[in-house]
Write an enzyme that holds these catalytic residues in place. Sequence first.
Site, PDB file in Angstrom:
ATOM      1  N   ARG A   9       1.791  55.408  -3.516  1.00 13.24           N
ATOM      2  CA  ARG A   9       1.523  55.947  -2.177  1.00 13.24           C
ATOM      3  C   ARG A   9       2.845  56.277  -1.476  1.00 13.24           C
ATOM      4  NH1 ARG A   9       0.074  50.485   1.347  1.00 13.24           N
ATOM      5  NH2 ARG A   9       2.207  50.237   2.093  1.00 13.24           N
ATOM      6  N   GLY A  10       2.744  56.782  -0.264  1.00  9.43           N
ATOM      7  CA  GLY A  10       3.919  56.963   0.602  1.00  9.43           C
ATOM      8  C   GLY A  10       4.986  57.875   0.012  1.00  9.43           C
ATOM      9  N   ILE A  11       6.229  57.481   0.255  1.00  7.99           N
ATOM     10  CA  ILE A  11       7.360  58.306  -0.170  1.00  7.99           C
ATOM     11  C   ILE A  11       7.389  58.446  -1.694  1.00  7.99           C
ATOM     12  CG2 ILE A  11       9.895  58.417  -0.237  1.00  7.99           C
ATOM     13  CD1 ILE A  11       9.898  57.023   2.542  1.00  7.99           C
TER      14      ILE A  11
ATOM     15  N   ASP B  90       4.944  44.539 -11.773  1.00  5.61           N
ATOM     16  CA  ASP B  90       5.706  44.121 -10.601  1.00  5.61           C
ATOM     17  C   ASP B  90       7.187  44.250 -10.970  1.00  5.61           C
ATOM     18  OD1 ASP B  90       7.116  42.667  -8.665  1.00  5.61           O
ATOM     19  OD2 ASP B  90       5.370  41.412  -8.246  1.00  5.61           O
TER      20      ASP B  90
ATOM     21  N   GLY C  16       9.774  49.370  -2.198  1.00  2.00           N
ATOM     22  CA  GLY C  16      10.476  48.581  -1.187  1.00  2.00           C
ATOM     23  C   GLY C  16       9.467  47.941  -0.259  1.00  2.00           C
TER      24      GLY C  16
ATOM     25  N   TYR D 202      16.014  43.010   5.426  1.00  2.00           N
ATOM     26  CA  TYR D 202      15.856  44.399   4.969  1.00  2.00           C
ATOM     27  C   TYR D 202      17.203  45.141   5.038  1.00  2.00           C
ATOM     28  CZ  TYR D 202      13.680  49.068   4.759  1.00  2.00           C
ATOM     29  OH  TYR D 202      13.311  50.350   4.423  1.00  2.00           O
TER      30      TYR D 202
ATOM     31  N   THR E  99       4.883  57.312   7.374  1.00  3.16           N
ATOM     32  CA  THR E  99       4.142  56.701   6.262  1.00  3.16           C
ATOM     33  C   THR E  99       3.326  55.532   6.819  1.00  3.16           C
ATOM     34  OG1 THR E  99       5.879  55.086   5.810  1.00  3.16           O
ATOM     35  CG2 THR E  99       5.996  57.137   4.565  1.00  3.16           C
TER      36      THR E  99
HETATM   37  N1  LIG Z   1       8.902  54.899   5.715  1.00  2.00           N
HETATM   38  C1  LIG Z   1      10.105  54.903   6.234  1.00  2.00           C
HETATM   39  O1  LIG Z   1      10.315  55.321   7.376  1.00  2.00           O
HETATM   40  C2  LIG Z   1      11.291  54.389   5.442  1.00  2.00           C
HETATM   41  C3  LIG Z   1      12.533  54.380   6.048  1.00  2.00           C
HETATM   42  C4  LIG Z   1      13.629  53.954   5.339  1.00  2.00           C
HETATM   43  C5  LIG Z   1      13.495  53.536   4.034  1.00  2.00           C
HETATM   44  N2  LIG Z   1      12.264  53.532   3.456  1.00  2.00           N
HETATM   45  C6  LIG Z   1      12.190  53.065   2.065  1.00  2.00           C
HETATM   46  O2  LIG Z   1      11.502  54.031   1.285  1.00  2.00           O
HETATM   47  C7  LIG Z   1      10.788  53.383   0.215  1.00  2.00           C
HETATM   48  C8  LIG Z   1       9.320  53.780   0.256  1.00  2.00           C
HETATM   49  O3  LIG Z   1       8.798  53.470   1.548  1.00  2.00           O
HETATM   50  P1  LIG Z   1       7.291  53.803   1.985  1.00  2.00           P
HETATM   51  O4  LIG Z   1       7.322  53.979   3.457  1.00  2.00           O
HETATM   52  O5  LIG Z   1       6.724  54.888   1.134  1.00  2.00           O
HETATM   53  O6  LIG Z   1       6.595  52.393   1.658  1.00  2.00           O
HETATM   54  P2  LIG Z   1       5.073  52.052   1.268  1.00  2.00           P
HETATM   55  O7  LIG Z   1       4.875  50.624   1.667  1.00  2.00           O
HETATM   56  O8  LIG Z   1       4.129  53.076   1.790  1.00  2.00           O
HETATM   57  O9  LIG Z   1       5.090  52.166  -0.332  1.00  2.00           O
HETATM   58  C9  LIG Z   1       5.843  51.288  -1.126  1.00  2.00           C
HETATM   59  C10 LIG Z   1       5.229  51.206  -2.522  1.00  2.00           C
HETATM   60  O10 LIG Z   1       6.043  50.292  -3.276  1.00  2.00           O
HETATM   61  C11 LIG Z   1       5.153  49.446  -4.007  1.00  2.00           C
HETATM   62  N3  LIG Z   1       5.774  48.160  -4.298  1.00  2.00           N
HETATM   63  C12 LIG Z   1       6.096  47.189  -3.413  1.00  2.00           C
HETATM   64  N4  LIG Z   1       6.587  46.114  -4.064  1.00  2.00           N
HETATM   65  C13 LIG Z   1       6.577  46.415  -5.380  1.00  2.00           C
HETATM   66  C14 LIG Z   1       6.944  45.719  -6.556  1.00  2.00           C
HETATM   67  N5  LIG Z   1       7.404  44.448  -6.495  1.00  2.00           N
HETATM   68  N6  LIG Z   1       6.821  46.330  -7.757  1.00  2.00           N
HETATM   69  C15 LIG Z   1       6.348  47.603  -7.828  1.00  2.00           C
HETATM   70  N7  LIG Z   1       5.963  48.309  -6.754  1.00  2.00           N
HETATM   71  C16 LIG Z   1       6.082  47.735  -5.537  1.00  2.00           C
HETATM   72  C17 LIG Z   1       3.956  49.277  -3.083  1.00  2.00           C
HETATM   73  O11 LIG Z   1       2.793  48.826  -3.789  1.00  2.00           O
HETATM   74  C18 LIG Z   1       3.799  50.675  -2.512  1.00  2.00           C
HETATM   75  O12 LIG Z   1       2.972  51.483  -3.321  1.00  2.00           O
HETATM   76  C19 LIG Z   1      11.034  51.889   0.425  1.00  2.00           C
HETATM   77  O13 LIG Z   1      12.130  51.486  -0.389  1.00  2.00           O
HETATM   78  C20 LIG Z   1      11.398  51.784   1.877  1.00  2.00           C
HETATM   79  O14 LIG Z   1      12.179  50.645   2.148  1.00  2.00           O
HETATM   80  C21 LIG Z   1      11.156  53.944   4.132  1.00  2.00           C
END
Ligand SMILES: NC(=O)c1ccc[n+]([C@@H]2O[C@H](COP(=O)([O-])OP(=O)(O)OC[C@H]3O[C@@H](n4cnc5c(N)ncnc54)[C@H](O)[C@@H]3O)[C@@H](O)[C@H]2O)c1
Length: 435
Positions: free
Chosen positions: A207-209, A251, A277, A340, A376
């Site tokens: 999902r997400g990014i 994981d 993350g 974080y 997201t």
């Molecule tokens: N959304 C933002 O504004 C933002 C800003 C800065 C950085 N980020 C970084 O971008 C990345 C993606 O963020 P997002 O907003 O899409 O997050 P999200 O929570 O929507 O998606 C994260 C995905 O990572 C997976 N995940 C978590 N732990 C895991 C593990 N131990 N093993 C395998 N998969 C795992 C989750 O199941 C999920 O599908 C992250 O590293 C986050 O820190 C996001």
Amino acid sequence: MADRYLSFTGTAPGRFLTRRLGLPQPAALVRWSPERPALAGGLRHLTAGTSGLDLPPVLARTGIGPAGSDRAAAVVLDATGVRDVEGLAEVHAALHPVVRSIAASGRVVVLGAPLDPADHHQAAAQQALEGFTRSLGKEIGRGRTVNLVRLTDASAAESTLRFLLSPKSAYVSGQVIEVGPPQETTTPVDWARPLTGRTALVTGAARGIGEAVAETLAREGARVVVLDVPQAGQDARRVADRLGGTALLLDITAADAGARIAEALPDGLDLLIHNAGITRDRRLVNMPAERWISVLEVNLASVLRTTDALLKAGTLKRGGSIVATASIAGLAGNAGQTNYGASKAGVVGLVRSLAPRALAEHGVTVNAVAPGFIETKMTAAIPLFIREAGRRMNSLAQGGLPVDVAETTAWLAHPASGAVNGQIVRVCGQSLLGA
Ligand SMILES: NC(=O)c1ccc[n+]([C@@H]2O[C@H](COP(=O)([O-])OP(=O)(O)OC[C@H]3O[C@@H](n4cnc5c(N)ncnc54)[C@H](O)[C@@H]3O)[C@@H](O)[C@H]2O)c1
């Protein structure tokens, strides 16, 4: 979560009211689509100082024609030859007359030279370009972006210029990107689908990014492996099926995660995208050790472990790339995010240290994207007022979309981006947080 304010300011009454009240006026950004693959309008090539770059053939290949007397969609200012304060006067003379006429969602790309340690006048003038770029980015408005590329060879920067001069870089502004000397590429680059024949593993791609990254890399021709935790298996399979890839459910913090990835990819891997993350926010005074440990495990320790394992096993092929995910919280710090912020700053340290060695020893580049506020599920969970502040506190006065991070990742993973190494590129609309 839809940005209703952005929709409102796009209407005539919304524009009127927000202007009268002196509120932020975000412009609807023009992003890449098959129907709109290039910026609408021409390119103006300007020079300050005496440049030794062979830029015109590279600019001609970007596909943007020269701007006539009409509005330019992009301006490239070659300031690599600026060596002193007089040279900086030429920067002003070149851009001052044209800046007003740059189209909405247009681009300014300033080209600079590496700082010369033996010439403090050149170093001062070239560093001045950084303050200039960042300041212009903050004032230019109307969805226009301003970035600085430090380079010595125009052809080595072709993929970078194509990216910055396209709708793919809509949310990248105020950045300083260093492009090194040209690297050998074994095969000719297919600019339409540059990742054809390559395999990409994206962690946290259910999902997400991560989902957007997998989708964009697949669009560029890559075969994608969608890695996520078993609990997200249904979503991971859905993404993999849609993109013609495969799901890998594990994981990433498991001690044997690297070995299991290597086993699942006997033919090797070209692109390793560390995206998974988590956040577990609390102020340090209230933070139990479990919250600290879990964030450092997912965001940093597993990135270090799997990178080491896949490089050691030879799974990552020469000519490949590693793209890790930092965050502006790791650069600027954020209250309630000591865990974080530490984990994401650690990612920056990893990239800076490993990049030169990984390129020399394994032929692999190592870079990071540092997202700002991206729309997201992670950011939708932030309380309303903090969310609104996060969205607006950047030069483009809006949040980015997952696809903005994905397009930046695709540029870093591009086979022609071998000269881009050790870079931390913020995808943050030039957030007011951090440098
Ligand atoms: N959304 C933002 O504004 C933002 C800003 C800065 C950085 N980020 C970084 O971008 C990345 C993606 O963020 P997002 O907003 O899409 O997050 P999200 O929570 O929507 O998606 C994260 C995905 O990572 C997976 N995940 C978590 N732990 C895991 C593990 N131990 N093993 C395998 N998969 C795992 C989750 O199941 C999920 O599908 C992250 O590293 C986050 O820190 C996001």
